[in-house]
Design a protein around this motif. Structure first.
Motif, PDB file in Angstrom:
ATOM      1  N   MET A  48      28.744   3.857  19.505  1.00 38.56           N
ATOM      2  CA  MET A  48      28.840   5.280  19.840  1.00 38.56           C
ATOM      3  C   MET A  48      30.147   5.864  19.321  1.00 38.56           C
ATOM      4  O   MET A  48      30.166   6.956  18.736  1.00 38.56           O
ATOM      5  CB  MET A  48      28.762   5.436  21.363  1.00 38.56           C
ATOM      6  CG  MET A  48      28.719   6.856  21.829  1.00 38.56           C
ATOM      7  SD  MET A  48      27.118   7.578  21.589  1.00 38.56           S
ATOM      8  CE  MET A  48      26.633   7.844  23.267  1.00 38.56           C
ATOM      9  N   ALA A  49      31.247   5.108  19.491  1.00 37.58           N
ATOM     10  CA  ALA A  49      32.543   5.601  19.037  1.00 37.58           C
ATOM     11  C   ALA A  49      32.583   5.692  17.521  1.00 37.58           C
ATOM     12  O   ALA A  49      33.199   6.605  16.966  1.00 37.58           O
ATOM     13  CB  ALA A  49      33.654   4.684  19.541  1.00 37.58           C
TER      14      ALA A  49
ATOM     15  N   PHE B 221      30.859   8.744  16.600  1.00 38.90           N
ATOM     16  CA  PHE B 221      31.725   9.839  16.989  1.00 38.90           C
ATOM     17  C   PHE B 221      32.786  10.088  15.923  1.00 38.90           C
ATOM     18  O   PHE B 221      33.128  11.221  15.611  1.00 38.90           O
ATOM     19  CB  PHE B 221      32.379   9.502  18.339  1.00 38.90           C
ATOM     20  CG  PHE B 221      33.090  10.627  18.984  1.00 38.90           C
ATOM     21  CD1 PHE B 221      32.388  11.592  19.662  1.00 38.90           C
ATOM     22  CD2 PHE B 221      34.462  10.724  18.906  1.00 38.90           C
ATOM     23  CE1 PHE B 221      33.044  12.637  20.262  1.00 38.90           C
ATOM     24  CE2 PHE B 221      35.124  11.760  19.506  1.00 38.90           C
ATOM     25  CZ  PHE B 221      34.411  12.721  20.184  1.00 38.90           C
ATOM     26  N   GLU B 222      33.299   8.974  15.333  1.00 35.19           N
ATOM     27  CA  GLU B 222      34.310   9.105  14.287  1.00 35.19           C
ATOM     28  C   GLU B 222      33.706   9.728  13.031  1.00 35.19           C
ATOM     29  O   GLU B 222      34.329  10.549  12.368  1.00 35.19           O
ATOM     30  CB  GLU B 222      34.889   7.726  13.941  1.00 35.19           C
ATOM     31  CG  GLU B 222      35.682   7.092  15.055  1.00 35.19           C
ATOM     32  CD  GLU B 222      37.104   7.591  15.074  1.00 35.19           C
ATOM     33  OE1 GLU B 222      37.733   7.595  14.010  1.00 35.19           O
ATOM     34  OE2 GLU B 222      37.576   7.993  16.146  1.00 35.19           O
TER      35      GLU B 222
ATOM     36  N   HIS C 100      38.173   2.350  26.809  1.00 30.47           N
ATOM     37  CA  HIS C 100      36.860   2.941  27.110  1.00 30.47           C
ATOM     38  C   HIS C 100      36.595   2.949  28.611  1.00 30.47           C
ATOM     39  O   HIS C 100      36.064   3.922  29.149  1.00 30.47           O
ATOM     40  CB  HIS C 100      35.766   2.170  26.375  1.00 30.47           C
ATOM     41  CG  HIS C 100      35.699   2.520  24.927  1.00 30.47           C
ATOM     42  ND1 HIS C 100      34.751   2.029  24.075  1.00 30.47           N
ATOM     43  CD2 HIS C 100      36.476   3.327  24.192  1.00 30.47           C
ATOM     44  CE1 HIS C 100      34.940   2.519  22.877  1.00 30.47           C
ATOM     45  NE2 HIS C 100      35.996   3.309  22.912  1.00 30.47           N
TER      46      HIS C 100
ATOM     47  N   PHE D 213      38.849   7.809  24.590  1.00 31.34           N
ATOM     48  CA  PHE D 213      37.620   7.331  23.946  1.00 31.34           C
ATOM     49  C   PHE D 213      37.809   7.204  22.442  1.00 31.34           C
ATOM     50  O   PHE D 213      37.315   6.279  21.818  1.00 31.34           O
ATOM     51  CB  PHE D 213      36.477   8.297  24.266  1.00 31.34           C
ATOM     52  CG  PHE D 213      35.154   7.836  23.760  1.00 31.34           C
ATOM     53  CD1 PHE D 213      34.503   6.765  24.364  1.00 31.34           C
ATOM     54  CD2 PHE D 213      34.551   8.461  22.687  1.00 31.34           C
ATOM     55  CE1 PHE D 213      33.297   6.338  23.906  1.00 31.34           C
ATOM     56  CE2 PHE D 213      33.331   8.028  22.226  1.00 31.34           C
ATOM     57  CZ  PHE D 213      32.699   6.973  22.840  1.00 31.34           C
ATOM     58  N   THR D 214      38.520   8.151  21.841  1.00 35.97           N
ATOM     59  CA  THR D 214      38.704   8.139  20.387  1.00 35.97           C
ATOM     60  C   THR D 214      39.949   7.345  19.990  1.00 35.97           C
ATOM     61  O   THR D 214      40.368   7.398  18.859  1.00 35.97           O
ATOM     62  CB  THR D 214      38.804   9.559  19.842  1.00 35.97           C
ATOM     63  OG1 THR D 214      39.820  10.240  20.585  1.00 35.97           O
ATOM     64  CG2 THR D 214      37.520  10.296  19.974  1.00 35.97           C
TER      65      THR D 214
END
Lengths: 269, 75
Positions: free
Chosen positions: A10-11, A14-15, B8, B73-74
């Motif tokens: 998911m990340a 997202f990136e 996370h 999260f990022t």
């Protein structure tokens, strides 16, 4: 920034999902590359080249100007069509947002508050069009708008009470002297917290909505095609909710700006 | 790998715990506003406007934790 292999699926998506659209060269079929090349040569320390967010902001400024301009040209007692719609919106801004909070000085601030309202509203609504981009989901845009509001608060207060009087009356009077050592910094911080919360509220609301829709649709890739009906259905529901949020956030931004300016014009002591 | 997982986890906890208080706050706010509207229907307009301002203030607190969650999260 972590190495891509160490991120969760998911990340990673997202990136890859380009939130800043820095690399957009063709915006809705228009090539801005020659203009950007010229803009990058300018002797200023920022990059002001055109990307999708800038283009959407131009579009929404143009739309909010032209719609009100054309609606305002209508004559006669009975409004119909576009004029009727814009009149309803404008009356809402004038009576429910500006006049209730600013009183008889509302007329002076109506262009500013109304401009903020319509600009943010069209920004939000244009961001909901597929392939569009919501400039409000970038903190720089909302921070610029909030800094405008901060200047409006300061100018409104200084016009009313004088430049020195405004800063003297920032903290309420009639208290023991030593309390002001604590109170004055708190009042300055609360003055600066107003535009900060305006900026973060608008930014986070829009970003949150877009990320929720993105996460719902990303589930199709993560869990397979079988979850598609469910995640599409929830995506449509979130999309409808986003239309509501677009209106409510423009309303909140405008009404909070007018509340802050009103509190600065009519200090309560 | 360890740090990413912890980030996370922290992002989930940030938005989860951060939404608790504002959720209760918005519930109380809207409930009280509805009570007022039911008692005095002629004050509905003023109540609704004030309620939206209050909701915006309560919601902002949840959104701060949302921003923290996104930052984690990022990471």
């Amino acid at each position: 920034m972590a190495h891509p292999e160490s991120l969760s699926p998911m990340a990673q998506m997202f990136e890859e999902f380009d939130l800043t659209t820095e690399h957009a060269q063709h915006i809705f079929g228009i090539n801005f590359e020659p203009l950007n090349h010229v803009l990058k040569q300018l002797p200023i320390p920022f990059d002001i080249s055109v990307n999708k967010a800038v283009f959407i902001m131009w579009l929404s400024a143009f739309l909010s100007f032209m719609l009100i301009f054309y609606a305002g040209r209508g004559r006669g007692l009975v409004a119909s069509g576009l004029r009727n719609a814009m009149e309803a919106l404008f009356q809402f801004v004038k009576f429910d947002i500006v006049d209730t909070n600013l009183g008889h000085e509302g007329q002076k601030w109506l262009p500013f508050i109304g401009g903020l309202f319509f600009f943010i509203l069209f920004n939000n609504l244009l961001g909901l069009i597929p392939a569009g981009f919501s400039p409000g989901s970038n903190i720089n845009v909302t921070a610029s708008l909030a800094i405008l509001v901060l200047f409006a608060i300061l100018i409104a207060g200084m016009k009313k009470q004088g430049v020195i009087g405004y800063w003297l009356h920032l903290a309420p009077g009639g208290l023991p002297k030593w309390i002001y050592i604590i109170l004055y910094p708190i009042e300055v911080i609360s003055l600066l917290a107003k535009p900060f919360s305006l900026a973060v509220r608008l930014f986070a609301n829009l970003l949150a909505g877009h990320i929720v829709i993105f996460a719902l649709l990303a589930m199709i890739i993560l869990f397979g095609i079988y979850v598609a009906p469910l995640s599409l259905a929830f995506g449509v529901i979130m999309y409808a909710f986003e239309i509501f949020v677009a209106f409510i956030q423009a309303y909140i931004f405008a009404i909070l700006s007018s509340v802050y300016i009103g509190a600065s014009i009519h200090p309560e002591h | 790998m360890e740090g990413i997982n912890l980030a996370h986890l922290g992002s989930g906890l940030a938005i989860g715990i951060g939404a608790l208080g504002p959720g209760i706050g918005v519930g109380v706010l809207v409930g009280k506003a509805l009570e007022g509207m039911a008692r005095q229907p002629e004050a509905t307009g003023t109540l609704r406007t004030t309620m939206f301002i209050g909701v915006a203030f309560a919601e902002a607190i949840a959104l701060y934790s949302f921003v923290i969650a996104i930052l984690l999260f990022t990471k």
